[in-house]
Design a protein around this motif. Structure first.
Motif, short mmCIF file in Angstrom:
data_model
loop_
_atom_site.label_atom_id
_atom_site.label_comp_id
_atom_site.label_asym_id
_atom_site.label_seq_id
_atom_site.Cartn_x
_atom_site.Cartn_y
_atom_site.Cartn_z
N LYS A 51 23.03 42.22 48.42
CA LYS A 51 22.63 41.51 47.20
C LYS A 51 23.84 41.15 46.34
N HIS A 52 24.97 41.79 46.61
CA HIS A 52 26.19 41.56 45.82
C HIS A 52 27.19 40.77 46.66
N THR A 53 26.83 39.53 46.98
CA THR A 53 27.63 38.68 47.86
C THR A 53 29.03 38.44 47.32
N ALA A 54 29.12 38.06 46.04
CA ALA A 54 30.42 37.73 45.45
C ALA A 54 31.34 38.96 45.43
N LEU A 55 30.76 40.13 45.16
CA LEU A 55 31.55 41.36 45.12
C LEU A 55 32.16 41.66 46.48
N ILE A 56 31.34 41.59 47.55
CA ILE A 56 31.83 41.87 48.90
C ILE A 56 32.89 40.84 49.30
N THR A 57 32.65 39.58 48.96
CA THR A 57 33.62 38.53 49.29
C THR A 57 34.94 38.76 48.56
N MET A 58 34.87 39.16 47.29
CA MET A 58 36.08 39.43 46.51
C MET A 58 36.85 40.62 47.10
N MET A 59 36.12 41.70 47.43
CA MET A 59 36.77 42.88 47.99
C MET A 59 37.40 42.57 49.35
N SER A 61 38.51 39.63 50.37
CA SER A 61 39.70 38.81 50.14
C SER A 61 40.87 39.65 49.65
N LEU A 62 40.59 40.64 48.80
CA LEU A 62 41.65 41.51 48.29
C LEU A 62 42.29 42.32 49.41
N TYR A 64 42.41 41.51 52.63
CA TYR A 64 43.21 40.58 53.44
C TYR A 64 44.50 40.21 52.72
N PHE A 65 44.44 40.08 51.40
CA PHE A 65 45.64 39.75 50.62
C PHE A 65 46.68 40.85 50.74
N VAL A 66 46.26 42.10 50.56
CA VAL A 66 47.19 43.23 50.62
C VAL A 66 47.82 43.35 52.01
N LEU A 67 46.99 43.25 53.05
CA LEU A 67 47.51 43.38 54.42
C LEU A 67 48.49 42.27 54.77
N SER A 68 48.12 41.03 54.42
CA SER A 68 49.01 39.91 54.73
C SER A 68 50.26 39.92 53.86
N LEU A 69 50.16 40.46 52.66
CA LEU A 69 51.34 40.61 51.79
C LEU A 69 52.38 41.51 52.44
N VAL A 236 49.90 32.02 54.95
CA VAL A 236 48.64 31.30 54.72
C VAL A 236 47.53 32.26 54.35
N MET A 237 47.42 33.36 55.10
CA MET A 237 46.38 34.36 54.83
C MET A 237 46.57 34.99 53.46
N MET A 238 47.81 35.30 53.10
CA MET A 238 48.11 35.96 51.82
C MET A 238 47.72 35.07 50.64
N ALA A 239 48.19 33.83 50.64
CA ALA A 239 47.94 32.93 49.51
C ALA A 239 46.46 32.56 49.41
N ALA A 240 45.83 32.25 50.54
CA ALA A 240 44.41 31.86 50.54
C ALA A 240 43.55 33.02 50.05
N SER A 241 43.86 34.24 50.48
CA SER A 241 43.08 35.42 50.09
C SER A 241 43.24 35.72 48.60
N LEU A 242 44.46 35.52 48.07
CA LEU A 242 44.69 35.75 46.65
C LEU A 242 43.84 34.80 45.81
#
Length: 373
Positions: A51-59, A61-62, A64-69, A236-242
């Motif tokens: 039910k919390h789609t945006a929350l899961i998507t945000m988490m 992305s975060l 993926y951002f940390v890993l690609s960073l 690409v993964m880092m910037a897009a995920s951020l």
């Protein structure tokens, strides 16, 4: 027996070389991590977390951002990320020599506008796909994600003037047929097994939007960021995920759902654990696939990707007890046919390229002898 024979024996086991075992380990890791990703994701979307789609998507992305960073920073310090920028900092190497390391932003090949647009496409793909799981089961999601090839081909033909063979178009029709049969099986199952079989046309619409966004993402990455800008996968993964995580945070705040979403995350710490573990597994699975492509080519990588898709679908039915009807069986057979045809097409392309290279070498060898004559 001489020392040379001992070395040869030690480098082989059961007739396989060390390189073969390394390849097997990478393939098994890619398949295993991908299965772990899918099982944990399905577990999340079978709970109230869906039910919390945006929350899961945000988490997501975060993570993926940390890993690609970390990967991007590693590339900078190891010198694998090419750069031609002057604003670099000097660090001492193990030998005491000064080594210039570019700052992270100066080393990036893509522009802020590129990644703002890419982040929109990436976040949209994830958000609509996750949202669709309120109406569809996870197995159908796997099949629909495989259908990303359809809008990808449409965009590449219309905007980038690429050409495809009749066999490739027929194979796409096979994929569409497998999805239709699988969807019909879920629709029939819904009437027979109540809440256990999720299917709704709203979900089909939502995941179709998500797949189209994914296709636009693939084309934009391939044509603009990889070919034109020469950006690395980690960049690409880092910037897009951020950008994607920021967009989802704004959506949560603007929609007024942020308090409920963050309260749910605090009350259910297992959600964060599942997101971190599943996304890490998915990320490293992709890393192993890229290593396989680099080591032995696209055909072997395609085999691994096909195996992980099929195994993920089978385990979904076995572990979560989803109803498996005749329509699912027929749809699965057509999907296997699509996977087989895709592999054969990849193999044919690789062989054709290899033959072209051989012909070019032969022609180059003949020219000097012709000149001498």
């Amino acid at each position: 027996m001489g020392a040379g024979d001992d070395t040869k024996t030690s480098n082989k086991l059961l007739g396989l070389k060390r390189e073969d075992y390394e390849l097997l380990v990478m393939a098994a890791s890619a398949i295993g991590l991908s299965i772990l990703y899918n099982l944990l994701q399905e577990s999340m979307f079978k709970s109230d977390a869906k039910k919390h789609t945006a929350l899961i998507t945000m988490m997501t992305s975060l993570v993926y951002f940390v890993l690609s960073l970390f990967e991007f920073r590693h590339e900078l310090f190891s010198g694998k990320h090419g750069h031609g920028h002057s604003d670099a900092q000097e660090v001492a190497t193990a030998e005491g020599e000064a080594k210039k390391i570019p700052s992270m932003f100066s080393a990036m090949k893509g522009s802020i506008l590129d990644y703002a647009l890419l982040g929109t496409l990436t976040a949209s793909g994830m958000y609509f796909t996750n949202w669709s799981l309120q109406y569809l089961n996870y197995t159908l999601r796997v099949l629909f994600k495989a259908s990303k090839i359809l809008p990808t081909v449409f965009v590449s033909v219309c905007f980038y003037r690429r050409k495809y063979s009749i066999a490739e178009y027929v194979n796409m029709c096979v994929l569409v047929l497998s999805i239709v049969l699988f969807s019909y099986g879920d629709a029939v199952g819904k009437g027979k097994t109540s809440a256990e079989s999720n299917f709704d046309l709203i979900g089909v619409f939502l995941i179709t939007v998500g797949v189209i966004a994914d296709a636009l993402t693939s084309n934009f990455e391939s044509e603009v960021l990889f070919k034109k800008r020469q950006a690395s996968h980690s960049e690409v993964m880092m910037a897009a995920s951020l950008f994607g995580s920021l967009y989802m945070l704004v959506l949560l705040v603007v929609s007024g759902k942020a308090p409920d979403a963050f309260k749910y995350a605090m009350d259910n710490p297992s959600l964060a654990i599942k997101v971190v573990v599943s996304c890490s597994a998915g990320y490293f699975s992709i890393t192993f696939i890229l290593k396989i492509i680099k080591r032995v080519g696209a055909v072997s990588a395609e085999i691994v990707k096909s195996i992980r898709r099929v195994v993920s679908i089978m385990l979904s039915f076995l572990i979560y007890g989803n109803p498996f009807l005749t329509w699912h069986l027929v749809g699965s057979l057509f999907f296997l046919l699509f996977v087989y045809n895709t592999f054969q097409a990849k193999r044919a392309k690789v062989l054709a390229k290899a033959n072209q290279k051989k012909m070019a070498v032969r022609l180059a060898e003949k020219k000097p002898s012709a000149n001498k004559a």
